[in-house]
Scaffold this motif. Structure first.
Motif, PDB file in Angstrom:
ATOM      1  N   LEU A  35       0.739  -4.745  -8.225  1.00 27.61           N
ATOM      2  CA  LEU A  35       1.573  -5.874  -7.818  1.00 27.61           C
ATOM      3  C   LEU A  35       2.760  -5.450  -6.964  1.00 27.61           C
ATOM      4  N   LYS A  36       3.360  -4.306  -7.284  1.00 24.16           N
ATOM      5  CA  LYS A  36       4.522  -3.889  -6.506  1.00 24.16           C
ATOM      6  C   LYS A  36       4.140  -3.434  -5.097  1.00 24.16           C
ATOM      7  N   ARG A  37       2.832  -3.279  -4.850  1.00 28.05           N
ATOM      8  CA  ARG A  37       2.376  -2.841  -3.522  1.00 28.05           C
ATOM      9  C   ARG A  37       1.801  -3.979  -2.687  1.00 28.05           C
ATOM     10  N   LEU A  38       1.924  -5.199  -3.162  1.00 24.20           N
ATOM     11  CA  LEU A  38       1.405  -6.343  -2.422  1.00 24.20           C
ATOM     12  C   LEU A  38       2.417  -6.945  -1.466  1.00 24.20           C
ATOM     13  N   ASP A  39       3.676  -6.606  -1.636  1.00 26.12           N
ATOM     14  CA  ASP A  39       4.734  -7.150  -0.784  1.00 26.12           C
ATOM     15  C   ASP A  39       4.744  -6.399   0.542  1.00 26.12           C
ATOM     16  N   ALA A  40       4.476  -7.098   1.622  1.00 26.28           N
ATOM     17  CA  ALA A  40       4.413  -6.442   2.922  1.00 26.28           C
ATOM     18  C   ALA A  40       4.773  -7.413   4.033  1.00 26.28           C
ATOM     19  N   ASP A  41       5.324  -6.862   5.114  1.00 22.88           N
ATOM     20  CA  ASP A  41       5.672  -7.677   6.277  1.00 22.88           C
ATOM     21  C   ASP A  41       4.455  -7.981   7.145  1.00 22.88           C
ATOM     22  N   MET A  42       3.411  -7.154   6.981  1.00 21.15           N
ATOM     23  CA  MET A  42       2.207  -7.280   7.794  1.00 21.15           C
ATOM     24  C   MET A  42       1.013  -7.627   6.908  1.00 21.15           C
ATOM     25  N   PRO A  43      -0.074  -8.121   7.496  1.00 14.68           N
ATOM     26  CA  PRO A  43      -1.255  -8.483   6.696  1.00 14.68           C
ATOM     27  C   PRO A  43      -1.802  -7.294   5.903  1.00 14.68           C
ATOM     28  N   VAL A  44      -2.226  -7.589   4.675  1.00 14.23           N
ATOM     29  CA  VAL A  44      -2.698  -6.568   3.736  1.00 14.23           C
ATOM     30  C   VAL A  44      -4.211  -6.691   3.567  1.00 14.23           C
ATOM     31  N   GLY A  45      -4.885  -5.542   3.530  1.00  9.21           N
ATOM     32  CA  GLY A  45      -6.317  -5.507   3.272  1.00  9.21           C
ATOM     33  C   GLY A  45      -6.628  -4.521   2.169  1.00  9.21           C
ATOM     34  N   PHE A  46      -7.887  -4.491   1.749  1.00 10.05           N
ATOM     35  CA  PHE A  46      -8.290  -3.658   0.614  1.00 10.05           C
ATOM     36  C   PHE A  46      -9.600  -2.949   0.920  1.00 10.05           C
ATOM     37  N   LEU A  47      -9.620  -1.644   0.690  1.00 12.32           N
ATOM     38  CA  LEU A  47     -10.866  -0.889   0.802  1.00 12.32           C
ATOM     39  C   LEU A  47     -11.623  -1.052  -0.506  1.00 12.32           C
ATOM     40  N   LEU A  48     -12.840  -1.529  -0.424  1.00 15.00           N
ATOM     41  CA  LEU A  48     -13.631  -1.834  -1.615  1.00 15.00           C
ATOM     42  C   LEU A  48     -14.975  -1.106  -1.546  1.00 15.00           C
ATOM     43  N   SER A  49     -15.136  -0.122  -2.417  1.00 17.13           N
ATOM     44  CA  SER A  49     -16.408   0.617  -2.438  1.00 17.13           C
ATOM     45  C   SER A  49     -17.392   0.024  -3.440  1.00 17.13           C
ATOM     46  N   GLY A  50     -16.889  -0.767  -4.367  1.00 24.09           N
ATOM     47  CA  GLY A  50     -17.739  -1.253  -5.451  1.00 24.09           C
ATOM     48  C   GLY A  50     -17.718  -0.326  -6.645  1.00 24.09           C
ATOM     49  N   GLY A  51     -16.988   0.786  -6.526  1.00 22.00           N
ATOM     50  CA  GLY A  51     -16.773   1.670  -7.667  1.00 22.00           C
ATOM     51  C   GLY A  51     -15.673   1.130  -8.560  1.00 22.00           C
ATOM     52  N   LEU A  52     -15.484   1.745  -9.683  1.00 20.19           N
ATOM     53  CA  LEU A  52     -14.518   1.266 -10.673  1.00 20.19           C
ATOM     54  C   LEU A  52     -13.106   1.143 -10.099  1.00 20.19           C
ATOM     55  N   ASP A  53     -12.634   2.173  -9.431  1.00 19.60           N
ATOM     56  CA  ASP A  53     -11.225   2.260  -9.064  1.00 19.60           C
ATOM     57  C   ASP A  53     -10.822   1.231  -8.017  1.00 19.60           C
ATOM     58  N   SER A  54     -11.530   1.199  -6.892  1.00 21.20           N
ATOM     59  CA  SER A  54     -11.186   0.227  -5.856  1.00 21.20           C
ATOM     60  C   SER A  54     -11.446  -1.194  -6.333  1.00 21.20           C
ATOM     61  N   SER A  55     -12.450  -1.369  -7.193  1.00 17.14           N
ATOM     62  CA  SER A  55     -12.753  -2.714  -7.710  1.00 17.14           C
ATOM     63  C   SER A  55     -11.622  -3.229  -8.588  1.00 17.14           C
TER      64      SER A  55
END
Length: 347
Positions: A35-55
């Motif tokens: 949650l503390k890493r969602l605050d941003a001045d620019m658009p945010v994206g997410f790398l999703l591998s489908g593994g446990l961690d990124s999911s």
């Protein structure tokens, strides 16, 4: 001018709370880290591998944002393990999902560029960087995303496939400490360079200082795989939330360099095999006293590294490999595919 440095591999006191208390704290601290890493001045994206961690990172963010998150996955066309799982997660959390394909030609033509940007000769770092580098390049070209959240640093804290072979809790902890100390040479080097090279910012919730300090202090006997599956504490921590399908939450780990498609690493190895005869390989590898190449693939990477960073190999202490002193881990390739416990990780 003084630079403050906090050695996250050091533990002041061991936490030996009961399992449920430990998992509840892991749960809460990871959510805070996301949650503390969602605050941003620019658009945010997410790398999703489908593994446990990124999911986990993606589903936590999806639960707390007021619009669908943007997720991105990449894989080889024919045998990508990750793409189908990333698709399942994306459908489950309702993300705006982007599925990208990389080709053998793209991998081979980008190899020198990737090594030059990463400043490494390490085998598994380069293999794993191919997919991430090409994915970030495509994200930059196709979107206005400028901040990317990733699932790095979970393995160093909770264990790899090879740490299932740790002979004791003490050895497990020593290995984890080593991996955390060397993050800048391997997984975090990969994530930082692949993302920043394309003018984007990497954010890593599993690297949150409060989260890392807590997990590192947990009794290593709790973190070892005595549960029949690795990373059990992390999985169990989110079991009651139903944030992810059980098939993802308890999916066997597959390394990123394997999960984008076994054919990618095979293509790189085949390309290196074509470059050198056995005699040339023996002659050329002997030129290096530090981290001597031990396969034709590692020689290819080292020669490309030396082309851009002559005489600077000491930046990387050695090849990232499983602990060869442990039974079952004295292998000739960093891929988890060569381990006897790989099992369902490759499907």
């Amino acid at each position: 001018q003084f630079i403050c440095y906090r050695d996250m591999s050091q533990v002041d006191a061991v936490i030996d709370d009961d399992l449920e208390t430990i998992c509840k704290t892991i749960h809460d601290r990871l959510i805070d880290g996301v949650l503390k890493r969602l605050d941003a001045d620019m658009p945010v994206g997410f790398l999703l591998s489908g593994g446990l961690d990124s999911s986990l990172v993606c589903t936590i963010a999806a639960r707390h944002m007021d619009r669908p998150i943007e997720t991105f996955a990449i894989g080889m066309e024919d045998d990508a393990i990750d793409l189908k799982y990333a698709r399942q997660v994306a459908e489950f959390i309702g993300s705006n999902h982007h599925e990208l394909i990389m080709t053998k030609e793209e991998v081979l033509s980008s190899l020198e560029e990737v090594i030059a940007e990463l400043a490494t000769f390490d085998i598994t770092t380069i293999r794993a960087s191919m997919g991430m580098y090409l994915l970030c390049k495509k994200i930059r070209e196709m979107s206005d995303i400028r901040v990317l959240l990733t699932g790095e640093i979970s393995d160093e804290l909770f264990g790899y496939k090879y740490t299932d072979f740790a002979p004791s809790p003490e050895e497990f902890q020593k290995e984890s400490e080593k991996r955390v100390r060397e993050l800048h040479m391997y997984d975090v080097l990969r994530a930082d360079r692949c993302i920043s090279t394309h003018s984007m910012e990497a954010r890593v919730p599993f690297g949150d200082l409060d989260f890392v300090s807590y997990v590192m202090a947990v009794d290593p006997a709790r973190k070892m795989n005595t549960y029949g599956i690795g990373k059990y504490l992390l999985r169990h921590a989110f079991e009651e939330d139903h944030l992810l399908p059980e098939s993802i939450l308890f999916r066997q780990k597959a390394a990123f360099s394997d999960a984008v498609g076994h054919s990618m690493a095979d293509d790189l190895k085949a390309y290196a095999e074509e470059r050198y005869t056995d005699e040339e390989f023996e002659e050329k590898r002997q030129q290096y006293t530090h981290a001597m190449p031990f396969t034709k693939e590692s020689l290819l990477y080292r020669e490309l590294f030396e082309k851009h960073y002559p005489g600077q190999s000491q930046m990387i202490v050695d090849f990232w490999m499983p602990n060869k002193n442990w039974k079952g881990c004295d292998v000739k390739d960093p891929s988890a595919r060569v381990l006897s416990n790989y099992g369902e990780s490759g499907s």
